[in-house]
Write a protein that holds these residues in place. Structure first.
Motif, PDB file in Angstrom:
ATOM      1  N   ILE A 162       2.582  -7.131  14.545  1.00  0.00           N
ATOM      2  CA  ILE A 162       1.689  -6.459  15.489  1.00  0.00           C
ATOM      3  C   ILE A 162       2.457  -5.932  16.697  1.00  0.00           C
ATOM      4  N   TYR A 163       3.437  -6.699  17.163  1.00  0.00           N
ATOM      5  CA  TYR A 163       4.222  -6.250  18.320  1.00  0.00           C
ATOM      6  C   TYR A 163       5.222  -5.170  17.923  1.00  0.00           C
ATOM      7  N   GLN A 164       5.764  -5.241  16.745  1.00  0.00           N
ATOM      8  CA  GLN A 164       6.643  -4.182  16.264  1.00  0.00           C
ATOM      9  C   GLN A 164       5.874  -2.868  16.156  1.00  0.00           C
ATOM     10  N   LEU A 165       4.636  -2.934  15.696  1.00  0.00           N
ATOM     11  CA  LEU A 165       3.800  -1.747  15.584  1.00  0.00           C
ATOM     12  C   LEU A 165       3.513  -1.151  16.960  1.00  0.00           C
ATOM     13  N   ILE A 166       3.213  -1.992  17.924  1.00  0.00           N
ATOM     14  CA  ILE A 166       2.959  -1.504  19.279  1.00  0.00           C
ATOM     15  C   ILE A 166       4.191  -0.806  19.832  1.00  0.00           C
ATOM     16  N   ALA A 167       5.349  -1.433  19.717  1.00  0.00           N
ATOM     17  CA  ALA A 167       6.584  -0.820  20.232  1.00  0.00           C
ATOM     18  C   ALA A 167       6.825   0.526  19.571  1.00  0.00           C
ATOM     19  N   LYS A 168       6.630   0.580  18.279  1.00  0.00           N
ATOM     20  CA  LYS A 168       6.831   1.837  17.542  1.00  0.00           C
ATOM     21  C   LYS A 168       5.885   2.918  18.056  1.00  0.00           C
ATOM     22  N   LYS A 169       4.610   2.579  18.207  1.00  0.00           N
ATOM     23  CA  LYS A 169       3.628   3.558  18.669  1.00  0.00           C
ATOM     24  C   LYS A 169       3.856   3.980  20.118  1.00  0.00           C
ATOM     25  N   LEU A 170       4.431   3.082  20.916  1.00  0.00           N
ATOM     26  CA  LEU A 170       4.741   3.406  22.313  1.00  0.00           C
ATOM     27  C   LEU A 170       6.093   4.095  22.460  1.00  0.00           C
ATOM     28  N   HIS A 171       6.813   4.215  21.354  1.00  0.00           N
ATOM     29  CA  HIS A 171       8.171   4.786  21.369  1.00  0.00           C
ATOM     30  C   HIS A 171       9.066   4.000  22.329  1.00  0.00           C
ATOM     31  N   SER A 172       8.961   2.677  22.271  1.00  0.00           N
ATOM     32  CA  SER A 172       9.730   1.785  23.130  1.00  0.00           C
ATOM     33  C   SER A 172      10.588   0.864  22.286  1.00  0.00           C
ATOM     34  N   GLU A 173      11.763   0.561  22.776  1.00  0.00           N
ATOM     35  CA  GLU A 173      12.610  -0.432  22.130  1.00  0.00           C
ATOM     36  C   GLU A 173      12.042  -1.819  22.447  1.00  0.00           C
ATOM     37  N   PRO A 174      12.036  -2.724  21.472  1.00  0.00           N
ATOM     38  CA  PRO A 174      11.471  -4.058  21.710  1.00  0.00           C
ATOM     39  C   PRO A 174      12.061  -4.775  22.932  1.00  0.00           C
ATOM     40  N   GLU A 175      13.351  -4.629  23.155  1.00  0.00           N
ATOM     41  CA  GLU A 175      13.966  -5.329  24.291  1.00  0.00           C
ATOM     42  C   GLU A 175      13.500  -4.783  25.638  1.00  0.00           C
ATOM     43  N   ASN A 176      12.798  -3.653  25.636  1.00  0.00           N
ATOM     44  CA  ASN A 176      12.249  -3.084  26.868  1.00  0.00           C
ATOM     45  C   ASN A 176      10.777  -3.426  27.048  1.00  0.00           C
ATOM     46  N   CYS A 177      10.250  -4.280  26.183  1.00  0.00           N
ATOM     47  CA  CYS A 177       8.838  -4.653  26.230  1.00  0.00           C
ATOM     48  C   CYS A 177       8.657  -6.048  26.804  1.00  0.00           C
ATOM     49  N   LEU A 178       7.590  -6.209  27.572  1.00  0.00           N
ATOM     50  CA  LEU A 178       7.192  -7.506  28.094  1.00  0.00           C
ATOM     51  C   LEU A 178       5.802  -7.822  27.565  1.00  0.00           C
ATOM     52  N   VAL A 179       5.677  -8.945  26.887  1.00  0.00           N
ATOM     53  CA  VAL A 179       4.415  -9.375  26.300  1.00  0.00           C
ATOM     54  C   VAL A 179       3.837 -10.503  27.154  1.00  0.00           C
ATOM     55  N   ILE A 180       2.533 -10.421  27.400  1.00  0.00           N
ATOM     56  CA  ILE A 180       1.808 -11.505  28.053  1.00  0.00           C
ATOM     57  C   ILE A 180       1.002 -12.186  26.949  1.00  0.00           C
ATOM     58  N   GLU A 181       1.261 -13.457  26.734  1.00  0.00           N
ATOM     59  CA  GLU A 181       0.639 -14.194  25.638  1.00  0.00           C
ATOM     60  C   GLU A 181       0.003 -15.471  26.152  1.00  0.00           C
ATOM     61  N   ASP A 182      -0.830 -16.081  25.299  1.00  0.00           N
ATOM     62  CA  ASP A 182      -1.476 -17.331  25.711  1.00  0.00           C
ATOM     63  C   ASP A 182      -1.346 -18.446  24.688  1.00  0.00           C
ATOM     64  N   SER A 183      -0.640 -18.206  23.588  1.00  0.00           N
ATOM     65  CA  SER A 183      -0.542 -19.246  22.561  1.00  0.00           C
ATOM     66  C   SER A 183       0.860 -19.297  21.974  1.00  0.00           C
ATOM     67  N   PRO A 184       1.241 -20.435  21.429  1.00  0.00           N
ATOM     68  CA  PRO A 184       2.556 -20.536  20.789  1.00  0.00           C
ATOM     69  C   PRO A 184       2.749 -19.512  19.666  1.00  0.00           C
ATOM     70  N   ALA A 185       1.721 -19.264  18.868  1.00  0.00           N
ATOM     71  CA  ALA A 185       1.865 -18.280  17.783  1.00  0.00           C
ATOM     72  C   ALA A 185       2.142 -16.894  18.339  1.00  0.00           C
ATOM     73  N   GLY A 186       1.460 -16.525  19.409  1.00  0.00           N
ATOM     74  CA  GLY A 186       1.689 -15.227  20.032  1.00  0.00           C
ATOM     75  C   GLY A 186       3.062 -15.131  20.671  1.00  0.00           C
ATOM     76  N   ILE A 187       3.483 -16.214  21.305  1.00  0.00           N
ATOM     77  CA  ILE A 187       4.816 -16.242  21.915  1.00  0.00           C
ATOM     78  C   ILE A 187       5.872 -16.066  20.832  1.00  0.00           C
ATOM     79  N   LYS A 188       5.729 -16.793  19.740  1.00  0.00           N
ATOM     80  CA  LYS A 188       6.676 -16.660  18.619  1.00  0.00           C
ATOM     81  C   LYS A 188       6.691 -15.231  18.097  1.00  0.00           C
ATOM     82  N   ALA A 189       5.540 -14.609  17.975  1.00  0.00           N
ATOM     83  CA  ALA A 189       5.472 -13.225  17.488  1.00  0.00           C
ATOM     84  C   ALA A 189       6.240 -12.293  18.416  1.00  0.00           C
ATOM     85  N   ALA A 190       6.041 -12.451  19.718  1.00  0.00           N
ATOM     86  CA  ALA A 190       6.739 -11.598  20.685  1.00  0.00           C
ATOM     87  C   ALA A 190       8.244 -11.820  20.617  1.00  0.00           C
ATOM     88  N   LEU A 191       8.650 -13.073  20.612  1.00  0.00           N
ATOM     89  CA  LEU A 191      10.087 -13.382  20.566  1.00  0.00           C
ATOM     90  C   LEU A 191      10.699 -12.931  19.246  1.00  0.00           C
TER      91      LEU A 191
END
Length: 143
Positions: free
Chosen positions: A69-98
């Motif tokens: 889901i985060y890879q898709l967002i970065a792709k659609k935003l035309h952003s490199e993942p290392e330039n993205c900051l994710v705000i998450e609330d759960s371990p599963a979401g944190i793992k997905a972002a990392l």
């Protein structure tokens, strides 16, 4: 999320979203909720137009902690993942972002606080238990 009063739901998250928009940062929402549920809530809060990209479980094959889901967002935003900051609330979401190669700040709640801290996924400076500090923490992280 229980939404009783649009003006008082998630004030610190909305404050951050408004600030990000004012600063011309690209914004994306990645949720494992279904599209219909997501837009129902966003319409109540009147914030769907604040996001450049909105992705839901309907848009991906794999749920969090898979990074899809985060890879898709970065792709659609035309952003490199290392330039993205994710705000998450759960371990599963944190793992997905990392796992997507993104930076992450966790905003805990009563249900996730102990799990997020116990997970060891983030430095304690990247975990927010006191919501009024959200915007300042993000500003500090970005600078």
């Amino acid at each position: 999320m229980c939404i009783r009063d649009r003006d008082h739901a998630c004030p610190y998250n909305i404050e951050l979203l408004n600030w990000a928009c004012d600063q011309s940062h690209k914004t994306g929402l990645g949720t494992m909720s279904y599209r219909e549920q997501t837009f129902y809530v966003l319409d109540i809060l009147q914030i769907s137009q604040k996001f450049d990209i909105i992705t839901t479980s309907d848009d991906v094959s794999n749920g969090k902690p898979n990074p899809e889901i985060y890879q898709l967002i970065a792709k659609k935003l035309h952003s490199e993942p290392e330039n993205c900051l994710v705000i998450e609330d759960s371990p599963a979401g944190i793992k997905a972002a990392l796992n997507a190669g993104m930076h992450c700040i966790a905003v805990t709640n009563e249900l996730t606080r102990d799990q997020v801290h116990a997970s060891g996924l983030l430095d304690s400076r990247q975990i927010i238990d006191h919501l009024p500090s959200l915007l300042d923490t993000v500003k500090s992280f970005i600078s």
